[in-house]
Design an enzyme around this catalytic site. Structure first.
Site, short mmCIF file in Angstrom:
data_model
loop_
_atom_site.label_atom_id
_atom_site.label_comp_id
_atom_site.label_asym_id
_atom_site.label_seq_id
_atom_site.Cartn_x
_atom_site.Cartn_y
_atom_site.Cartn_z
CE LYS A 65 -4.21 -1.85 2.02
NZ LYS A 65 -5.26 -1.60 3.01
CG ASP A 102 -9.04 1.06 3.65
OD1 ASP A 102 -9.82 0.32 3.02
OD2 ASP A 102 -7.83 0.78 3.84
#
Ligand code: ATR
Length: 273
Positions: A65, A102
């Site tokens: 990520k 997210d």
């Protein structure tokens, strides 16, 4: 055919193919969503050739990520604030864009499952200081929550997050978590405690107001011991599956188009898969 994938190392455990496969079928879109196991040392080359490999975009999972964020030419504000990206797409010129969905997933799910929760009604207690905690802090601050108490076993991580996210975030001792519940309108567990195979989260909910919401981002099991004790005392309990499903919407829309919906049928499909 439009193709996207999830890139991880390992990647086998990812539920993203189930989610996107469900929506592709539901919307009758000629598309595919695949798993790509990519070693960390191969990630830069993989992303440089994403388009040549036939992909319009990708999700990125552990441990990629942070590197995905560095590889992109344009990055959204959430990914910058979190220092990590989970969603990539190529524009028609071939430029790689990165986003982190997210925080959107967490906030949208909270709104759907606990619409009565209001960011102005009290403090929020967040447990944990990993990647998930960063996303949730970003989402809560963007929503206007004035005070967030942050507790983590390793206190160096709480103070560094408090510094990163600003004055709304107050680092407290891990051992002060029970007492901190008094006056909170929301408790969020972002640690791995309570997950199958991990130790339970030890917390006494007694000081938590009766109208507070408890959100566990663990979703295996779906009903953690934390959520069960919250429900038993009358608090609204929000499970972790919804965040996962909602965060997937933005990627799907950018790669395939359409307006994918998080439904009970999708929840059951993903849980059964
Ligand atoms: P993620 O990025 O998915 O949030 P992570 O960075 O591994 O995952 O974070 C896991 C969180 O669970 C951390 O906050 C971790 O606490 P530490 O920072 O002290 O490691 C927390 N955690 C894991 N096991 C724990 C345990 N036995 N007791 C307390 N906290 C624990």
């Amino acid at each position: 055919m439009l193709r996207a994938c999830v890139i991880g190392w390992p990647v086998e455990h990812s539920r993203s193919p189930l989610i996107h496969g469900y929506w592709l079928a539901k919307h009758g879109i000629d598309g595919a969503y695949e798993k790509e196991a990519v070693r960390p040392e191969d990630l830069a080359e993989f992303l440089q050739t994403l388009g040549e490999r036939g992909y319009v975009g990708a999700n990125v999972t552990l441990p990629h990520k942070e590197a995905a964020l560095r590889a992109a030419r344009s990055v959204d504000a959430a990914a910058i604030a979190m220092g990590a990206a989970n969603t990539l797409w190529l524009d028609p010129e071939g430029t790689l864009h990165a986003a982190n969905t997210d925080a959107y997933g967490f906030m949208t799910n909270l709104d759907a499952e606990a619409p009565q929760w209001n960011e102005e009604t009290g403090a929020v207690l967040v447990l944990g200081a990993g990647g998930a905690a960063r996303a949730i802090l970003y989402g809560l601050i963007a929503a206007g929550v004035p005070k967030i108490l942050l507790a983590n076993r390793t206190s160096a991580r709480t103070s560094s997050l408090a510094k990163r996210f600003g004055p709304q975030v107050e680092a407290i001792d891990w051992d002060a978590r029970d007492a901190a519940l008094a006056g909170c309108s929301l408790l969020v567990n972002t640690t791995s405690l309570g997950m199958t195979g991990q130790p339970p989260l030890e917390i006494d909910l007694a000081p938590l107001p009766a109208d507070a919401v408890v959100n566990d981002i663990v979703y295996v099991p779906l009903e953690t011991a934390l959520l069960k004790s919250a429900r038993d005392r009358g608090n609204v309990a929000v499970d972790g599956l919804g965040m996962l499903l909602h965060q997937a919407r933005l990627g799907f829309m950018s790669w395939f188009g359409g307006e994918p919906v998080v439904s009970d049928a999708l929840r059951h499909f993903v849980l059964g898969g």
